[in-house]
Design an enzyme around this catalytic site. Sequence first.
Site, short mmCIF file in Angstrom:
data_model
loop_
_atom_site.label_atom_id
_atom_site.label_comp_id
_atom_site.label_asym_id
_atom_site.label_seq_id
_atom_site.Cartn_x
_atom_site.Cartn_y
_atom_site.Cartn_z
N GLU A 216 1.01 -1.58 -0.47
CA GLU A 216 0.00 -0.10 0.22
C GLU A 216 1.16 1.09 -0.08
OE1 GLU A 216 -2.15 -1.64 3.30
OE2 GLU A 216 -3.32 -3.22 2.17
N GLY B 136 -5.95 -8.42 1.59
CA GLY B 136 -7.25 -8.14 1.99
C GLY B 136 -8.77 -8.39 1.08
#
Length: 255
Positions: free
Chosen positions: A100, A176
């Site tokens: 990220e 995720g």
Amino acid sequence: MPNRTLLIAGNWKMNNDVAEAAKLADELAQALPEVPAGVEVLVCPPTIDITTVHDRIQAAPIALGAQNVYWEAKGAFTGESSCDMLKSAGCTYCIIGHSERRDYFHESDEDQNKKAKALVAGGIVPVFCCGEPLEVREAGTYVEHVVAQVKAGLEGLELASADQLVVAYEPIWAIGTGMTATADDAQEVCHAVREALVELFGAEMADGIRVLYGGSAKPGNIAELVAKPDVDGALVGGASLKAADFSEMVVKAAE
Ligand code: PGA
């Protein structure tokens, strides 16, 4: 087989304000008054929550880490935190190179290299993340991709002992998404990471460095992941936000 202590590390990402962080930290301290032999537990809250979480978990066998660091010691770097600052707040670990950060904040391999060096020099253990996007997985070049990240990110790092570094392999397509890599997928790449660590640091050092898997790790799959010879624990996102799930993972990892 070397005797590597498993590491179950929670990455809270950008979740939990100060009150919520205090609550979760209290629940974790209560759920984990002790941890099973052979397992180490780490939580990495958002920077704003670090001091609060430190106070709450002080008496518990839970280590504290940050999610980011800047490599300069101090000065005009608005929004950043230095290694010494993290240390003064009780951190002993720091995640770097998470996908990220690489994707949304355009961090390069070179940035990770500077962060890793600053952390090791300052006495904080980097949890260095690497991993391939879906298109690289589908193209079949994921091992080369990850090995290149490890070599570029950790090149020239000077380690005095193997416990000064942790690497986390996190395939981006599994983060995720609920799409966990199979334990065999995790082992394949974690093994390749270890071979890259042999090239960088020598066989003896590489043998002692923990290599984690991350990406939808949860109570239901942690046991089979850590049963693999090169998987030394997990970096856990979603499942680290619930004390019951996270503590269950710690127990299952030890079984
Ligand atoms: P996840 O995240 O467990 O929610 O997939 C893992 C990570 O990004 O560290």
